[in-house]
Design a protein around this motif. Structure first.
Motif: not given
Length: 158
Positions: A148-154
């Motif tokens: 998994h990866l942590v991803m961020l939508l600004p």
């Protein structure tokens, strides 16, 4: 394929707004995808559902085509998040996943205007989520033995 997508009925609901039959179908779909198909025994019912909103795409037979939950800030992450994202086997390859994420972001923006969105995405979907503006903010980690990866939508002022 696009004609199939136009037949879907989208429902955004709080947990308490589901009928018992709808809730049963949600858990059935999540179990089929995350536990059976991915051969990953884990505790799907984690206490977050009653606190979350749920987006479901229902087909003409009132079966689930796609699903996700919108978790408020402070539960999974400091920010609101999308989770338990799935498309059922019968609907894969139709574009329903793209519609699900687009509608999920739209619903999240209605519930939490201008908030950034954090997700824990399966690593192989990094490019897919990136196409919606999500940015990778972690190294790969294992969750239930799946990368998994942590991803961020600004944050947005939409």
């Amino acid at each position: 394929m696009t004609n199939r997508l136009t037949q879907l009925r989208w429902q955004l609901s709080a947990f308490s707004e589901f009928s018992p039959e709808q809730l049963h179908k949600v858990y059935q779909a999540r179990c089929a995808v995350f536990i059976v198909e991915q051969n990953c025994p884990y505790q799907d019912i984690d206490g977050k559902d009653p606190l979350s909103h749920h987006l479901v795409a229902w087909d003409n037979n009132d079966d689930i085509a796609a699903y996700l939950r919108i978790v408020p800030a402070g539960i999974s992450y400091a920010e609101p998040s999308l989770g338990r994202v799935l498309s059922t086997q019968a609907w894969r390859g139709t574009g329903v996943g793209k519609e699900l994420i687009a509608n999920g972001i739209k619903a999240l923006r209605q519930l939490y205007p201008s908030a950034p969105v954090r997700i824990g995405a399966q690593a192989y979907l990094e490019k897919f989520y990136g196409s919606f503006g999500f940015q990778t903010v972690s190294d790969i980690y294992l969750e239930d033995e799946i990368p998994h990866l942590v991803m961020l939508l600004p944050a947005s002022d939409c």
